[in-house]
Motif scaffolding. Sequence first.
Motif: not given
Length: 80
Positions: A2-5, A65-66, A68
């Motif tokens: 999972t991508w997390r900032p 935000r993730r 693009k």
Amino acid sequence: MTWRPKPPPATQLTYAQYSGWDCCWCGKRMWRGAVSAGISRGSQGACVLDIEVYACGPRCPQRPRRPKPTLAPGHQGDDQ
């Protein structure tokens, strides 16, 4: 995975954000429902300032935000 900032650097946090009272992204005071935003990293001289910081939630308006996904050069996608 999972991508997390990544949270902002510890040296850019206010006292309230560093203490866990305010959201690390928008600075809003959190009374309940706070979620961990990760470890904010930083140092000042020989002192390590790493600390877990909190956010007002996944829908925080200031949360990054993730990015693009980008296509490789010459790739036209799956529509062909």
